[in-house]
Motif scaffolding. Structure first.
Motif, PDB file in Angstrom:
ATOM      1  N   SER A   2       0.823  -1.200   0.000  1.00 30.13           N
ATOM      2  CA  SER A   2       0.000   0.000   0.000  1.00 30.13           C
ATOM      3  C   SER A   2       0.862   1.257   0.000  1.00 30.13           C
ATOM      4  N   LEU A   3       0.460   2.200  -0.809  1.00 32.64           N
ATOM      5  CA  LEU A   3       1.127   3.488  -0.857  1.00 32.64           C
ATOM      6  C   LEU A   3       0.239   4.567  -0.263  1.00 32.64           C
ATOM      7  N   MET A   4      -0.730   4.177   0.558  1.00 32.34           N
ATOM      8  CA  MET A   4      -1.656   5.135   1.116  1.00 32.34           C
ATOM      9  C   MET A   4      -0.932   6.159   1.986  1.00 32.34           C
ATOM     10  N   ILE A   5      -1.230   7.431   1.755  1.00 34.83           N
ATOM     11  CA  ILE A   5      -0.673   8.497   2.578  1.00 34.83           C
ATOM     12  C   ILE A   5      -1.476   8.563   3.873  1.00 34.83           C
ATOM     13  N   VAL A   6      -0.788   8.473   4.989  1.00 28.95           N
ATOM     14  CA  VAL A   6      -1.416   8.528   6.299  1.00 28.95           C
ATOM     15  C   VAL A   6      -1.427   9.966   6.809  1.00 28.95           C
ATOM     16  N   ALA A  11       3.474  14.121   4.431  1.00 26.87           N
ATOM     17  CA  ALA A  11       3.581  13.148   3.325  1.00 26.87           C
ATOM     18  C   ALA A  11       4.162  11.819   3.783  1.00 26.87           C
ATOM     19  N   VAL A  12       3.584  11.270   4.846  1.00 29.17           N
ATOM     20  CA  VAL A  12       4.024   9.991   5.402  1.00 29.17           C
ATOM     21  C   VAL A  12       3.068   8.894   4.941  1.00 29.17           C
ATOM     22  N   SER A  13       3.639   7.832   4.376  1.00 29.13           N
ATOM     23  CA  SER A  13       2.837   6.728   3.858  1.00 29.13           C
ATOM     24  C   SER A  13       2.836   5.547   4.833  1.00 29.13           C
ATOM     25  N   GLU A  14       1.922   4.602   4.584  1.00 32.19           N
ATOM     26  CA  GLU A  14       1.900   3.363   5.361  1.00 32.19           C
ATOM     27  C   GLU A  14       3.236   2.649   5.253  1.00 32.19           C
ATOM     28  N   ARG A  15       3.831   2.669   4.080  1.00 29.39           N
ATOM     29  CA  ARG A  15       5.119   2.003   3.866  1.00 29.39           C
ATOM     30  C   ARG A  15       6.191   2.593   4.787  1.00 29.39           C
ATOM     31  N   GLN A  16       6.204   3.908   4.929  1.00 30.32           N
ATOM     32  CA  GLN A  16       7.182   4.547   5.803  1.00 30.32           C
ATOM     33  C   GLN A  16       6.955   4.144   7.259  1.00 30.32           C
ATOM     34  N   ILE A  17       5.702   3.989   7.646  1.00 32.42           N
ATOM     35  CA  ILE A  17       5.401   3.548   9.008  1.00 32.42           C
ATOM     36  C   ILE A  17       5.878   2.115   9.205  1.00 32.42           C
ATOM     37  N   ARG A  18       5.615   1.231   8.217  1.00 36.95           N
ATOM     38  CA  ARG A  18       6.113  -0.150   8.318  1.00 36.95           C
ATOM     39  C   ARG A  18       7.633  -0.172   8.424  1.00 36.95           C
ATOM     40  N   ASN A  19       8.302   0.657   7.646  1.00 39.38           N
ATOM     41  CA  ASN A  19       9.760   0.708   7.699  1.00 39.38           C
ATOM     42  C   ASN A  19      10.259   1.235   9.043  1.00 39.38           C
ATOM     43  N   ALA A  20       9.536   2.183   9.621  1.00 37.42           N
ATOM     44  CA  ALA A  20       9.907   2.683  10.945  1.00 37.42           C
ATOM     45  C   ALA A  20       9.779   1.580  11.989  1.00 37.42           C
ATOM     46  N   VAL A  21       8.727   0.759  11.876  1.00 39.05           N
ATOM     47  CA  VAL A  21       8.559  -0.366  12.799  1.00 39.05           C
ATOM     48  C   VAL A  21       9.696  -1.368  12.604  1.00 39.05           C
ATOM     49  N   ALA A  48      -2.554   6.723  11.747  1.00 39.68           N
ATOM     50  CA  ALA A  48      -1.161   6.381  12.046  1.00 39.68           C
ATOM     51  C   ALA A  48      -1.109   5.305  13.120  1.00 39.68           C
ATOM     52  N   LYS A  49      -1.972   5.421  14.123  1.00 40.48           N
ATOM     53  CA  LYS A  49      -2.026   4.410  15.183  1.00 40.48           C
ATOM     54  C   LYS A  49      -2.472   3.060  14.614  1.00 40.48           C
ATOM     55  N   ALA A  50      -3.447   3.073  13.728  1.00 44.19           N
ATOM     56  CA  ALA A  50      -3.922   1.831  13.105  1.00 44.19           C
ATOM     57  C   ALA A  50      -2.810   1.190  12.267  1.00 44.19           C
ATOM     58  N   ALA A  51      -2.072   1.995  11.517  1.00 46.84           N
ATOM     59  CA  ALA A  51      -0.975   1.469  10.705  1.00 46.84           C
ATOM     60  C   ALA A  51       0.137   0.927  11.592  1.00 46.84           C
ATOM     61  N   LEU A  52       0.407   1.607  12.689  1.00 48.87           N
ATOM     62  CA  LEU A  52       1.416   1.141  13.645  1.00 48.87           C
ATOM     63  C   LEU A  52       1.002  -0.203  14.239  1.00 48.87           C
ATOM     64  N   CYS A  53      -0.243  -0.296  14.689  1.00 57.63           N
ATOM     65  CA  CYS A  53      -0.739  -1.543  15.279  1.00 57.63           C
ATOM     66  C   CYS A  53      -0.699  -2.688  14.271  1.00 57.63           C
ATOM     67  N   ALA A  54      -1.083  -2.422  13.044  1.00 54.80           N
ATOM     68  CA  ALA A  54      -1.056  -3.454  12.010  1.00 54.80           C
ATOM     69  C   ALA A  54       0.376  -3.930  11.770  1.00 54.80           C
ATOM     70  N   SER A  55       1.319  -3.014  11.768  1.00 58.38           N
ATOM     71  CA  SER A  55       2.720  -3.386  11.559  1.00 58.38           C
ATOM     72  C   SER A  55       3.256  -4.178  12.742  1.00 58.38           C
ATOM     73  N   LEU A  56       2.895  -3.763  13.949  1.00 55.89           N
ATOM     74  CA  LEU A  56       3.343  -4.498  15.133  1.00 55.89           C
ATOM     75  C   LEU A  56       2.713  -5.887  15.188  1.00 55.89           C
ATOM     76  N   ASP A  57       1.429  -5.999  14.792  1.00 57.52           N
ATOM     77  CA  ASP A  57       0.770  -7.306  14.735  1.00 57.52           C
ATOM     78  C   ASP A  57       1.455  -8.211  13.734  1.00 57.52           C
ATOM     79  N   ALA A  58       1.907  -7.657  12.610  1.00 63.21           N
ATOM     80  CA  ALA A  58       2.627  -8.441  11.612  1.00 63.21           C
ATOM     81  C   ALA A  58       3.918  -8.979  12.216  1.00 63.21           C
TER      82      ALA A  58
END
Length: 75
Positions: A2-6, A11-21, A48-58
């Protein structure tokens, strides 16, 4: 992938959040420090919290996915 902008303001994307995790982020505070999410208007924080939680769950469900596993440091 996903390239969704959060966060539009920064200009922070879901991908950037996953990479931060992957890099060890495990809280909204970490994302704010590293990516700047929530520092302008704040409307991105729920997503952002939802994307963080999804990444941590992964991390939890697929331990080899991220190294080091960010969940080891979660409080």
């Amino acid at each position: 992938m996903s390239l969704m902008i959060v966060c539009v303001c920064k200009a922070v994307s879901e991908r950037q959040i996953r990479n931060a995790v992957k890099g060890g982020a495990n809280s909204l505070r970490d994302l704010t420090r590293e990516l700047g999410v929530g520092t302008c208007c704040g409307k991105c924080l729920p997503e952002a919290k939802a994307a963080l939680c999804a990444s941590l769950d992964a991390c939890e469900s697929r331990p080899g996915l991220f190294a080091p596993a960010a969940t080891e440091f979660a409080v």
